[in-house]
Design a protein around this motif. Sequence first.
Motif, PDB file in Angstrom:
ATOM      1  N   GLU A   1      27.373 -32.631  12.186  1.00  0.00           N
ATOM      2  CA  GLU A   1      28.410 -34.461  11.895  1.00  0.00           C
ATOM      3  C   GLU A   1      30.469 -34.503  11.804  1.00  0.00           C
ATOM      4  O   GLU A   1      30.609 -35.180  13.111  1.00  0.00           O
ATOM      5  N   ARG A   2      30.566 -33.190  11.885  1.00  0.00           N
ATOM      6  CA  ARG A   2      32.180 -33.564  11.935  1.00  0.00           C
ATOM      7  C   ARG A   2      32.725 -33.081  12.792  1.00  0.00           C
ATOM      8  O   ARG A   2      33.282 -33.294  13.350  1.00  0.00           O
ATOM      9  N   ALA A   3      31.931 -32.137  13.729  1.00  0.00           N
ATOM     10  CA  ALA A   3      32.168 -31.216  14.585  1.00  0.00           C
ATOM     11  C   ALA A   3      32.321 -32.234  15.839  1.00  0.00           C
ATOM     12  O   ALA A   3      32.491 -31.818  16.800  1.00  0.00           O
ATOM     13  N   GLU A   4      31.350 -33.148  15.835  1.00  0.00           N
ATOM     14  CA  GLU A   4      31.149 -34.169  17.309  1.00  0.00           C
ATOM     15  C   GLU A   4      31.584 -34.399  17.996  1.00  0.00           C
ATOM     16  O   GLU A   4      31.983 -34.740  19.149  1.00  0.00           O
ATOM     17  N   ILE A   5      32.757 -35.131  17.099  1.00  0.00           N
ATOM     18  CA  ILE A   5      34.193 -35.710  17.500  1.00  0.00           C
ATOM     19  C   ILE A   5      34.686 -34.513  18.914  1.00  0.00           C
ATOM     20  O   ILE A   5      35.736 -35.683  19.490  1.00  0.00           O
ATOM     21  N   TRP A   6      34.643 -33.844  18.282  1.00  0.00           N
ATOM     22  CA  TRP A   6      35.172 -32.568  19.377  1.00  0.00           C
ATOM     23  C   TRP A   6      34.125 -31.853  20.918  1.00  0.00           C
ATOM     24  O   TRP A   6      34.646 -31.435  21.070  1.00  0.00           O
ATOM     25  N   ARG A   7      33.112 -32.391  20.757  1.00  0.00           N
ATOM     26  CA  ARG A   7      33.119 -31.629  21.793  1.00  0.00           C
ATOM     27  C   ARG A   7      32.949 -33.025  22.898  1.00  0.00           C
ATOM     28  O   ARG A   7      33.838 -33.774  22.988  1.00  0.00           O
TER      29      ARG A   7
ATOM     30  N   ILE B   1      36.994 -26.454   8.160  1.00  0.00           N
ATOM     31  CA  ILE B   1      36.636 -27.666   8.413  1.00  0.00           C
ATOM     32  C   ILE B   1      36.678 -28.095   7.471  1.00  0.00           C
ATOM     33  O   ILE B   1      37.608 -29.295   6.826  1.00  0.00           O
ATOM     34  N   GLN B   2      36.424 -27.601   6.056  1.00  0.00           N
ATOM     35  CA  GLN B   2      36.700 -29.128   4.816  1.00  0.00           C
ATOM     36  C   GLN B   2      38.119 -28.372   4.592  1.00  0.00           C
ATOM     37  O   GLN B   2      38.283 -29.158   3.705  1.00  0.00           O
ATOM     38  N   GLU B   3      38.947 -27.888   5.027  1.00  0.00           N
ATOM     39  CA  GLU B   3      40.312 -27.478   4.441  1.00  0.00           C
ATOM     40  C   GLU B   3      40.598 -28.810   4.989  1.00  0.00           C
ATOM     41  O   GLU B   3      42.210 -29.328   4.412  1.00  0.00           O
ATOM     42  N   LEU B   4      40.377 -28.655   6.140  1.00  0.00           N
ATOM     43  CA  LEU B   4      41.316 -29.389   7.552  1.00  0.00           C
ATOM     44  C   LEU B   4      40.595 -31.359   6.927  1.00  0.00           C
ATOM     45  O   LEU B   4      41.668 -31.786   7.402  1.00  0.00           O
ATOM     46  N   ASP B   5      39.452 -31.420   6.357  1.00  0.00           N
ATOM     47  CA  ASP B   5      38.939 -32.452   5.979  1.00  0.00           C
ATOM     48  C   ASP B   5      38.252 -31.994   4.588  1.00  0.00           C
ATOM     49  O   ASP B   5      37.349 -31.971   4.510  1.00  0.00           O
ATOM     50  N   PRO B   6      38.523 -32.612   3.460  1.00  0.00           N
ATOM     51  CA  PRO B   6      37.918 -32.505   2.136  1.00  0.00           C
ATOM     52  C   PRO B   6      36.631 -32.621   2.618  1.00  0.00           C
ATOM     53  O   PRO B   6      35.901 -32.665   1.647  1.00  0.00           O
ATOM     54  N   SER B   7      36.861 -33.813   2.727  1.00  0.00           N
ATOM     55  CA  SER B   7      35.342 -35.310   2.666  1.00  0.00           C
ATOM     56  C   SER B   7      34.558 -34.059   3.534  1.00  0.00           C
ATOM     57  O   SER B   7      32.869 -35.311   2.813  1.00  0.00           O
ATOM     58  N   VAL B   8      34.328 -33.250   4.120  1.00  0.00           N
ATOM     59  CA  VAL B   8      33.349 -32.801   4.967  1.00  0.00           C
ATOM     60  C   VAL B   8      32.864 -31.560   3.685  1.00  0.00           C
ATOM     61  O   VAL B   8      32.728 -30.739   2.609  1.00  0.00           O
TER      62      VAL B   8
ATOM     63  N   MET C   1      43.228 -32.315  14.454  1.00  0.00           N
ATOM     64  CA  MET C   1      43.631 -31.006  15.064  1.00  0.00           C
ATOM     65  C   MET C   1      45.050 -31.189  15.524  1.00  0.00           C
ATOM     66  O   MET C   1      45.595 -30.090  15.727  1.00  0.00           O
ATOM     67  N   LYS C   2      45.343 -32.864  15.658  1.00  0.00           N
ATOM     68  CA  LYS C   2      46.708 -32.713  16.217  1.00  0.00           C
ATOM     69  C   LYS C   2      47.406 -31.789  15.347  1.00  0.00           C
ATOM     70  O   LYS C   2      48.756 -31.715  15.265  1.00  0.00           O
ATOM     71  N   ALA C   3      47.097 -32.339  13.571  1.00  0.00           N
ATOM     72  CA  ALA C   3      48.422 -31.726  12.862  1.00  0.00           C
ATOM     73  C   ALA C   3      48.611 -30.676  12.592  1.00  0.00           C
ATOM     74  O   ALA C   3      49.319 -29.486  12.222  1.00  0.00           O
ATOM     75  N   ALA C   4      46.881 -29.763  12.264  1.00  0.00           N
ATOM     76  CA  ALA C   4      46.830 -28.763  12.728  1.00  0.00           C
ATOM     77  C   ALA C   4      47.527 -27.580  14.239  1.00  0.00           C
ATOM     78  O   ALA C   4      47.973 -26.654  13.913  1.00  0.00           O
TER      79      ALA C   4
END
Length: 185
Positions: free
Chosen positions: A159-165, A143-150, A1-4
Motif C-alpha cells: 500500500e505504501r509503495a503504490e505511490i511509486w508505481r 520503507i519503515q525508516e522512511l515512513d515510521p507509520s508503515v 523520496m525527495k528527502a531521501a
Amino acid sequence: MKAARERVGDPLAWTRPPTFATLVRIILEQQVSLASAKVTFDRLKAACGGVINAKRIAGLSDADLRRCGLSRQKARYVSLLADDVRRREFSVTGLATMADDAVRQSITARMGLGNWTADIFLLMALRRDDILPVGDLALVKGIQELDPSVGSTLEAICERAEIWRPYRSAATKMIWTLYLFNRNR
C-alpha cells in the motif's frame, strides 16, 4: 523520496548482467548478508575456472560446492538449476523477452527459487521498471525508516509503495541506498 535523495544523492545502480552467474549469485544471497554471499560467489567462481555457467557447475560435486561455502540446500538449488539449463528446461537468456509475471513463474518453478529471487533478477538483471521485492528485509526496514507509520505486513508495504508505481524499481533502489547510508555502509 525527495528527502531521501537530498540526503544520500542518486541511488546506487544495483544492476547485474542477465546471466546464469547472476541468478546463482542471487541464490547465494538468499537469507545471508551480501558480503557473505560475495565471498561464497568468488570461491565458486574460482572453482569454476573463472566462469560460472551451467556446464561448469555440473562438473562440480556436492562436496566441491560445499567447500566453496554453499549450504547443502543452496548446493542442491544451484545444481538443479544447472541441470535445468543443460536439459533446456530453463533458459536464463530467454527470460529477457518474457513479461514480468512469466519471468516470475519460470524462476519460481525451479527448486529453492522463490518470489524474492525472481524479483531481484527482474529488478537488477532485467532492469524492469516496476518491481517491488516485498520479501526483501532491507526494503521493508528502509520503507519503515522512511515512513515510521508503515507496518511490516505485506499489505502495508504494498500500500505504501503504490505511490511509486510504475517506477517501484527506482524507489526500491533509492530505499536500499538510504538503508545502507543509515548504516554507514
